[in-house]
Scaffold this motif. Structure first.
Motif, PDB file in Angstrom:
ATOM      1  N   MET A 260      -3.245   8.654   4.503  1.00  0.00           N
ATOM      2  CA  MET A 260      -3.826   7.391   4.064  1.00  0.00           C
ATOM      3  C   MET A 260      -4.529   6.647   5.207  1.00  0.00           C
ATOM      4  O   MET A 260      -5.119   5.583   5.002  1.00  0.00           O
ATOM      5  CB  MET A 260      -2.742   6.492   3.474  1.00  0.00           C
ATOM      6  CG  MET A 260      -2.083   7.047   2.228  1.00  0.00           C
ATOM      7  SD  MET A 260      -0.613   6.108   1.733  1.00  0.00           S
ATOM      8  CE  MET A 260      -1.397   4.546   1.234  1.00  0.00           C
TER       9      MET A 260
ATOM     10  N   ASP B  86       6.010  -0.590   2.859  1.00  0.00           N
ATOM     11  CA  ASP B  86       6.046  -1.977   2.393  1.00  0.00           C
ATOM     12  C   ASP B  86       7.309  -2.296   1.609  1.00  0.00           C
ATOM     13  O   ASP B  86       7.710  -3.470   1.539  1.00  0.00           O
ATOM     14  CB  ASP B  86       4.816  -2.263   1.526  1.00  0.00           C
ATOM     15  CG  ASP B  86       3.532  -2.160   2.320  1.00  0.00           C
ATOM     16  OD1 ASP B  86       3.376  -2.949   3.271  1.00  0.00           O
ATOM     17  OD2 ASP B  86       2.697  -1.291   2.019  1.00  0.00           O
TER      18      ASP B  86
ATOM     19  N   PHE C 217      -1.850   2.411  -8.230  1.00  0.00           N
ATOM     20  CA  PHE C 217      -1.111   3.214  -7.264  1.00  0.00           C
ATOM     21  C   PHE C 217      -1.177   4.690  -7.643  1.00  0.00           C
ATOM     22  O   PHE C 217      -1.049   5.052  -8.815  1.00  0.00           O
ATOM     23  CB  PHE C 217       0.353   2.774  -7.212  1.00  0.00           C
ATOM     24  CG  PHE C 217       0.606   1.567  -6.353  1.00  0.00           C
ATOM     25  CD1 PHE C 217       1.054   1.702  -5.049  1.00  0.00           C
ATOM     26  CD2 PHE C 217       0.386   0.293  -6.858  1.00  0.00           C
ATOM     27  CE1 PHE C 217       1.291   0.596  -4.257  1.00  0.00           C
ATOM     28  CE2 PHE C 217       0.617  -0.831  -6.070  1.00  0.00           C
ATOM     29  CZ  PHE C 217       1.065  -0.679  -4.769  1.00  0.00           C
TER      30      PHE C 217
ATOM     31  N   LEU D 144      -3.241   4.976   7.662  1.00  0.00           N
ATOM     32  CA  LEU D 144      -2.662   3.647   7.862  1.00  0.00           C
ATOM     33  C   LEU D 144      -2.382   3.402   9.336  1.00  0.00           C
ATOM     34  O   LEU D 144      -2.129   4.312  10.083  1.00  0.00           O
ATOM     35  CB  LEU D 144      -1.364   3.531   7.064  1.00  0.00           C
ATOM     36  CG  LEU D 144      -1.508   3.531   5.531  1.00  0.00           C
ATOM     37  CD1 LEU D 144      -0.128   3.461   4.880  1.00  0.00           C
ATOM     38  CD2 LEU D 144      -2.352   2.348   5.073  1.00  0.00           C
TER      39      LEU D 144
ATOM     40  N   ASP E 296      -5.587   4.846  -1.995  1.00  0.00           N
ATOM     41  CA  ASP E 296      -5.486   3.721  -1.069  1.00  0.00           C
ATOM     42  C   ASP E 296      -4.122   3.047  -1.180  1.00  0.00           C
ATOM     43  O   ASP E 296      -3.652   2.419  -0.247  1.00  0.00           O
ATOM     44  CB  ASP E 296      -6.581   2.697  -1.353  1.00  0.00           C
ATOM     45  CG  ASP E 296      -7.969   3.220  -0.999  1.00  0.00           C
ATOM     46  OD1 ASP E 296      -8.049   4.100  -0.122  1.00  0.00           O
ATOM     47  OD2 ASP E 296      -8.944   2.755  -1.599  1.00  0.00           O
ATOM     48  N   LYS E 297      -3.515   3.189  -2.358  1.00  0.00           N
ATOM     49  CA  LYS E 297      -2.166   2.667  -2.586  1.00  0.00           C
ATOM     50  C   LYS E 297      -1.325   3.812  -3.160  1.00  0.00           C
ATOM     51  O   LYS E 297      -1.745   4.460  -4.108  1.00  0.00           O
ATOM     52  CB  LYS E 297      -2.192   1.486  -3.556  1.00  0.00           C
ATOM     53  CG  LYS E 297      -3.028   0.317  -3.082  1.00  0.00           C
ATOM     54  CD  LYS E 297      -2.842  -0.917  -3.960  1.00  0.00           C
ATOM     55  CE  LYS E 297      -3.310  -0.691  -5.379  1.00  0.00           C
ATOM     56  NZ  LYS E 297      -3.179  -1.926  -6.208  1.00  0.00           N
ATOM     57  N   THR E 298      -0.176   4.054  -2.554  1.00  0.00           N
ATOM     58  CA  THR E 298       0.614   5.229  -2.924  1.00  0.00           C
ATOM     59  C   THR E 298       2.079   4.881  -3.099  1.00  0.00           C
ATOM     60  O   THR E 298       2.637   4.094  -2.333  1.00  0.00           O
ATOM     61  CB  THR E 298       0.475   6.328  -1.843  1.00  0.00           C
ATOM     62  OG1 THR E 298      -0.891   6.744  -1.764  1.00  0.00           O
ATOM     63  CG2 THR E 298       1.349   7.523  -2.164  1.00  0.00           C
TER      64      THR E 298
ATOM     65  N   ARG F 185       0.815  -1.211   0.000  1.00  0.00           N
ATOM     66  CA  ARG F 185       0.000   0.000   0.000  1.00  0.00           C
ATOM     67  C   ARG F 185       0.852   1.266   0.000  1.00  0.00           C
ATOM     68  O   ARG F 185       0.475   2.260  -0.601  1.00  0.00           O
ATOM     69  CB  ARG F 185      -0.936   0.010   1.210  1.00  0.00           C
ATOM     70  CG  ARG F 185      -2.029  -1.038   1.163  1.00  0.00           C
ATOM     71  CD  ARG F 185      -3.057  -0.778   2.238  1.00  0.00           C
ATOM     72  NE  ARG F 185      -3.700   0.529   2.060  1.00  0.00           N
ATOM     73  CZ  ARG F 185      -4.438   1.125   3.002  1.00  0.00           C
ATOM     74  NH1 ARG F 185      -4.597   0.547   4.181  1.00  0.00           N
ATOM     75  NH2 ARG F 185      -4.986   2.302   2.775  1.00  0.00           N
TER      76      ARG F 185
END
Length: 265
Positions: A263, A143, A190, A265, A210-212, A116
């Motif tokens: 985000m 990640d 992304f 997270l 949501d994914k960067t 993510r």
């Protein structure tokens, strides 16, 4: 006298090792490398992807590793600190441990499935900066860290020591072409944000997906034009103090922190 380890190590000379021959950029090290420092060696023993061969250590350092829960699964040779000094580069702080191990596998974009938050470094060449960024990326639960095959430090003792164990805790992906990589990541959903002093908005005001993928460039040149063009947004880090810019490793910490907040997270 050190027993001859398996695989290729730097050639011997009286009293130690000579500097290995230079390697072509982007290629993994040929044969085992030498990792040193307590945090670095501890993490290498805890990483199932790290193939280990032999540990060289002082009695005190071996005891400290065992106190940290490390039970070496490779042959161990007890050496005096001066013998370890001769195995590493001058002024290297080995803390009494040197591990002979293979370089990590060549991770690719397939390792990013399910990711993510990814940090991409466009031609950041200083191994100390990249090592510090790897450590911050682990601390802030990114990640993966992505670098280019060329114009980026290869895996080796200096990078591993600067990362202080983080190299064995996070996927370090190397790509041939950063712009092409970002295009592919965009196709996978992304949102791509490059840090640039001329960004249209501050990073705090920039929307995130949501994914960067966060992209940072080298000090001086910054993110290259072709890489910027492959991103969805350019964002800047606004500094409230008299110094307006930061070292790339410090900028990475702030960018990752802001990204996690944006985000949720």
């Amino acid at each position: 006298m050190i027993d001859k380890p398996r695989g290729k190590l730097p050639a011997r000379r009286a009293g130690g090792f000579v500097k290995p021959a230079p390697r072509r950029p982007g290629l993994p090290p040929e044969g085992p490398i030498l990792l040193y420092g307590l945090h670095t060696v501890e993490a290498a023993f805890q990483n199932p992807d790290r193939r280990r061969h032999k540990l060289f250590a002082t009695e005190n350092a071996l005891r400290r590793l065992e106190e940290r829960g490390i039970r070496p699964d490779v042959p161990v040779e007890i050496l005096a600190p001066r013998a370890l000094d001769r195995m590493v580069t001058r002024d290297a702080v080995h803390q009494g441990v040197v591990l002979e191990a293979d370089a990590l596998p060549a991770y690719g974009v397939d390792e990013l499935k399910g990711a993510r938050l990814v940090l991409a470094l466009d031609q950041v060449t200083d191994p100390h900066n990249v090592g510090a960024i790897l450590r911050s990326a682990v601390a802030l639960a990114a990640d993966a860290v992505v670098t280019t095959e060329r114009h980026a430090p290869e895996e080796g003792p200096v990078l591993a020591k600067a990362a202080s164990g983080a190299l064995d805790m996070i996927r370090h992906v190397r790509v041939k072409n950063m712009a092409r990589f970002l295009v592919e990541m965009g196709e996978q959903g992304f949102f791509r944000v490059a840090l640039d002093s001329d960004g249209e908005a501050s990073l705090e005001q920039t929307p995130f997906g949501d994914k960067t993928v966060l992209v940072l460039g080298s000090e001086g040149k910054g993110v290259r034009q072709g890489v910027r063009a492959a991103c969805d947004r350019l964002a800047r880090l606004d500094m409230p103090g008299r110094i307006r810019s930061l070292n790339v490793s410090n900028a990475a910490v702030l960018a990752l922190y802001v990204a996690r907040q944006r985000m949720s997270l």
